[in-house]
Design a protein around this motif. Sequence first.
Motif, short mmCIF file in Angstrom:
data_model
loop_
_atom_site.label_atom_id
_atom_site.label_comp_id
_atom_site.label_asym_id
_atom_site.label_seq_id
_atom_site.Cartn_x
_atom_site.Cartn_y
_atom_site.Cartn_z
N ARG A 29 63.81 -41.63 77.95
CA ARG A 29 64.20 -41.97 79.32
C ARG A 29 65.72 -42.13 79.45
NH1 ARG A 29 61.25 -44.51 83.17
NH2 ARG A 29 59.67 -42.99 82.52
N ALA B 217 60.36 -44.12 77.62
CA ALA B 217 59.60 -44.53 78.81
C ALA B 217 58.61 -45.63 78.42
CB ALA B 217 58.88 -43.33 79.40
N ASP B 218 58.75 -46.80 79.06
CA ASP B 218 57.92 -47.95 78.69
C ASP B 218 57.19 -48.53 79.90
OD1 ASP B 218 60.08 -48.89 80.05
OD2 ASP B 218 60.70 -50.37 78.55
N ASP B 219 56.90 -47.70 80.90
CA ASP B 219 56.28 -48.20 82.13
C ASP B 219 54.93 -48.86 81.85
OD1 ASP B 219 58.46 -47.10 83.34
OD2 ASP B 219 57.45 -45.27 84.00
N GLU B 220 54.10 -48.21 81.04
CA GLU B 220 52.77 -48.76 80.77
C GLU B 220 52.87 -50.08 80.01
OE1 GLU B 220 48.59 -47.50 78.51
OE2 GLU B 220 50.22 -46.05 78.75
N GLN C 205 55.36 -52.16 80.10
CA GLN C 205 55.88 -53.16 81.01
C GLN C 205 54.78 -53.68 81.92
OE1 GLN C 205 58.73 -54.61 81.18
NE2 GLN C 205 60.32 -53.30 80.29
N ALA C 206 53.90 -52.79 82.38
CA ALA C 206 52.79 -53.22 83.23
C ALA C 206 51.85 -54.15 82.46
CB ALA C 206 52.04 -52.01 83.77
#
Length: 367
Positions: free
Chosen positions: A72, A92-95, A97-98
């Motif tokens: 990212r 990418a760490d969106d999952e 973080q969620a």
Amino acid sequence: MTPTSALLSTRPWPLLLLLTLLLPGLVQAQQPTAVIAARATLSSWSDPLESLGTLRADESVTLSATVTDIVRELNFRDGDTVEAGRLLVRLADDEAQADLRAAQALRDERRNAVNRLAQLQSRNLAPRADVEDARAQLRQVEAEIQALEARLADYRIQAPFDGRVGFRNVSLGTLVTPGTELVTLDKLDVMKLDFTLPEVVLGQLAEGLSLTATSPAFPNAVFAGEIASIGSRVDPVSRSVTVRAELDNPELRLRPGMLMNVVVQRAPRNALVIPESALIPQGQRQYVLVLDEDDDYRVARREIGIGARRAGEVEVLEGLAEHDLVVAHGTERVRDGQTTRLLGILDDDTSIPELLRRGRDQAEANG
């Protein structure tokens, strides 16, 4: 006038003419021979040991991915100097973080439940077991949050120490997997230099011995360092021991993998030193011509004992004292017992050609 008287009257003239022609040469021959001298001085001395070594970075690491995701952010350029803790790559760490936010919300809910049950239990309106169960559930979710935060750290590649990054081999959007090499990082302000020496000199080696190293890449530079450690084993095939030294590299000119010529300053000591040109070898013996400063620089031939040699200099073990004056140039023109004319004394700021030129200029000025 008789023939005899005429002959007597003419004979002195050729004799006077001959004396007139020979007199300047006789006077010149009687002048002391010009020489250049040098003083015996105490100087730092050592017996050098030479070897070839390979440079390594003081600290070196290849940063790799430990999770599978896409790149990212890239926060460096090729060859950048970075400080410890700087974020270099972010995946990418969106999952993740969620998942962390969900765990944090659950922790808030269970903390509130613990508080309510604790209040009820204080009024004997709730059993103590319910309070303990709620607290256990709170500790469980807090542990899950810690695990998620540790997992999120895997998505952020930071510099573990100050250093210089290498080439960037990935781009934004690249899918990386565990083990994918992202960037190299080397600490270059201090370099490690590994080289080998014969086992026969092992007893003369010690940590802290000074050394110098040179490289063909920088022909006019000499890098100073000292031995940091000595290998614990001797190679049974080559009968050599590995030695590691440390070199300061403030300008970051040295690079890992470079080949260096190493000279270890073995057995450092203060030695009495004279120019090698002052030696007069005779078989296995060595002599010098010592000048008496109180007697018109009269020459005295003296036998001495010598030790090691280095470029243009020789170590004197016996036969001379500090500040003794010896002939450094002109030894072949003077003999024991003769007086001399001193053109100059060699030092760090003069040379034999320069002193000879001064002598010629002075002679011409005097006619």
